[in-house]
Design an enzyme around this catalytic site. Sequence first.
Site: not given
Ligand code: PRP
Ligand code: URA
Length: 209
Positions: A104, A108, A200, A203
């Site tokens: 994400r 944005t 997150d 993380d």
């Molecule tokens: C997190 C999560 C989803 C996304 C959800 O990933 O694992 O993929 O956010 O958010 P959304 O429904 O608003 O799209 P992130 O983008 O943090 O990436 P990561 O898994 O690499 O930490």
């Molecule tokens: N991605 C995450 O990892 N946690 C949230 O709460 C939303 C998006």
Amino acid sequence: MGKVYVFDHPLIQHKTAMIRDKDTSVKDFRDLVKEISMLMAYEVTRNLPLMDVEIETPICKTVMKMLQGEDIAIVPILRAGLGMVDGMLALVPNAKVGHIGLYRDPETHLPVEYYCKLPSDIENRQVIVVDPMLATGGSASAAINFIKEKGAKKVSFMCLIAAPEGIEVLQKDHPEVDIYIAAKDSHLNDHAYIVPGLGDAGDRLYGTK
Ligand code: PRP
Ligand code: URA
């Protein structure tokens, strides 16, 4: 119209409460995500087709039900979706695994694709897309778009925690997709994080941040 399944099994509720705790260690978080995914896989595979098979027991011949062997593909959304794969493979060890890399954009909140590698016969497989979090729904919806563009016809989505906003987006963009959720939460905050959520997921799984 696809269905939304929210799991009420006590073990899933208990373990999902534990991963929300900010003091849960990275190791415990990872183990719990794996365990919850395995428990959910049990339900997600409930409608797999069976066929009659003749078996000879030490006593007699008999006809029993076994899986038709419908091919499954598990597709984690990187990174956090990776944490759910091993739990699912424990129940469906012959599934193939595809990968979609999305993150994400912090400003944005829109998903950005950086990787996509799917089994070559994806069009013949029942595809289960996995990601712990369904927040705005942008990542899940984009991932399912890519998978459909590559030919997939039967797709479902499985996550641990979902916000109502994300469920709505996914149902609007992909109305035929069944959605499996361990817990449905209250809402998104101003940073598009799920409330109460777990923070997150990537993380917390990998100890980054
Ligand atoms: C997190 C999560 C989803 C996304 C959800 O990933 O694992 O993929 O956010 O958010 P959304 O429904 O608003 O799209 P992130 O983008 O943090 O990436 P990561 O898994 O690499 O930490
Ligand atoms: N991605 C995450 O990892 N946690 C949230 O709460 C939303 C998006």
